[in-house]
Enzyme design. Structure first.
Site, short mmCIF file in Angstrom:
data_model
loop_
_atom_site.label_atom_id
_atom_site.label_comp_id
_atom_site.label_asym_id
_atom_site.label_seq_id
_atom_site.Cartn_x
_atom_site.Cartn_y
_atom_site.Cartn_z
N LYS A 44 0.03 -3.60 -0.32
CA LYS A 44 0.77 -4.41 -1.29
C LYS A 44 1.83 -5.30 -0.63
O LYS A 44 2.02 -6.43 -1.05
CB LYS A 44 1.37 -3.55 -2.39
CG LYS A 44 2.56 -2.73 -1.97
CD LYS A 44 3.11 -1.96 -3.17
CE LYS A 44 4.04 -0.85 -2.73
NZ LYS A 44 5.20 -1.27 -1.94
N ARG A 57 9.35 2.94 -9.15
CA ARG A 57 8.47 4.03 -8.70
C ARG A 57 8.43 5.17 -9.70
O ARG A 57 7.60 6.06 -9.58
CB ARG A 57 8.94 4.58 -7.36
CG ARG A 57 8.71 3.60 -6.26
CD ARG A 57 9.01 4.21 -4.93
NE ARG A 57 8.82 3.19 -3.91
CZ ARG A 57 8.50 3.43 -2.66
NH1 ARG A 57 8.33 4.67 -2.27
NH2 ARG A 57 8.35 2.47 -1.80
N ARG A 108 -0.67 0.67 11.68
CA ARG A 108 0.37 -0.24 11.20
C ARG A 108 1.47 -0.45 12.24
O ARG A 108 1.89 0.47 12.91
CB ARG A 108 0.98 0.33 9.92
CG ARG A 108 1.86 -0.64 9.20
CD ARG A 108 2.06 -0.24 7.79
NE ARG A 108 3.01 0.88 7.69
CZ ARG A 108 3.67 1.16 6.57
NH1 ARG A 108 3.48 0.44 5.50
NH2 ARG A 108 4.49 2.19 6.54
N ARG A 129 6.19 3.12 12.70
CA ARG A 129 7.30 3.80 12.01
C ARG A 129 7.28 5.29 12.27
O ARG A 129 6.22 5.90 12.32
CB ARG A 129 7.21 3.54 10.51
CG ARG A 129 7.67 2.15 10.15
CD ARG A 129 7.58 1.87 8.68
NE ARG A 129 7.41 3.08 7.88
CZ ARG A 129 7.68 3.14 6.58
NH1 ARG A 129 8.14 2.09 5.96
NH2 ARG A 129 7.48 4.24 5.90
N ARG A 144 3.96 11.85 1.33
CA ARG A 144 4.38 10.67 0.57
C ARG A 144 3.33 10.26 -0.46
O ARG A 144 3.65 9.87 -1.57
CB ARG A 144 4.62 9.48 1.51
CG ARG A 144 5.97 9.47 2.19
CD ARG A 144 6.36 8.05 2.57
NE ARG A 144 5.28 7.32 3.25
CZ ARG A 144 5.20 7.18 4.56
NH1 ARG A 144 6.10 7.71 5.34
NH2 ARG A 144 4.21 6.51 5.10
#
Ligand code: ZN
Length: 217
Positions: free
Chosen positions: A16, A92, A131, A162, A173
């Site tokens: 997204k 969220r 990523r 990350r 998550r």
């Protein structure tokens, strides 16, 4: 016709952020990423930034009300009505969605579409492993799906993985996100567009663009 006001819902790895970035660059729609707004406020040491910093330093979550204040500052910018915007990373939870609804109503801004980036846990793990995030400009790339090139990444900053992109953390998550997001699907039912986020990014992009174009007709 007013500019499109949209929300992007999706877990980390759903693409997204990448899509929002691309739409912002190609269609000049304003990308309001909660993470970026927080970072900017902290870097610029604004009142809200300093308040957020105190929560983060204490290891606490930044309260919804503070994030809503940050979003409010951005939404009151006249450019929002001119160009439209994508809210990325917020809401969220139902509580956040209700707060946002009140804010939009107070500002007489109407929400046009909510895009749900639907993706499996397995695909999420595969994607996040590749990523990379720029330490300088905070843009997100992927070694396979969206590599940094001289053209796509003129800043040429340091690309990093990350710390919370380990499989265990991704699984955790994902589960939390699914639990929190499920009620939002119902909350936004009348405006919801579900995207198959496991499709190629270009295909997902065309689907979203088509929806935006249909709004503007
Ligand atoms: Zn960069």
């Amino acid at each position: 016709m007013s500019a499109p006001i949209m929300i992007f819902l999706g877990t980390a790895g759903s693409g997204k952020g990448t899509q929002a970035q691309k739409l912002s660059e190609n269609l000049d729609i304003i990308h309001l990423s909660t993470g970026d707004l927080l970072r900017e406020a902290r870097d610029n040491k604004t009142e809200l930034g300093k308040a957020a910093e105190s929560y983060i330093a204490a290891g606490d979550l930044v309260p919804d009300a503070l994030i809503l204040d940050l979003i409010k500052e951005s939404l009151t910018d006249p450019k929002i009505r001119e160009k439209g915007c994508i809210l990325d990373g917020f809401p969220r939870t139902i509580a956040q969605a209700e707060g946002l609804s009140s804010l939009l109503e107070a500002l007489s801004i109407s929400l046009d579409k909510v895009f749900l980036f639907d993706i499996s846990l397995e695909e999420t793990i595969e994607r996040l492993g590749g990523r990379r995030i720029c330490a300088t400009c905070h843009r997100i790339f992927h070694i396979k799906h969206n590599p940094a090139t001289a053209e796509s990444h003129p800043c040429d900053g340091n690309l990093k993985i990350r710390v919370d992109d380990t499989e265990e953390k991704i699984r955790y998550r994902y589960t939390v996100y699914q639990e929190q997001t499920a009620p939002l699907i119902d909350y936004y039912r009348s405006k919801l567009v579900t995207l198959d986020a496991s499709e190629a990014p270009d295909k997902v992009y065309e689907t979203i663009k088509g929806q935006i174009m249909a709004l503007e007709e």
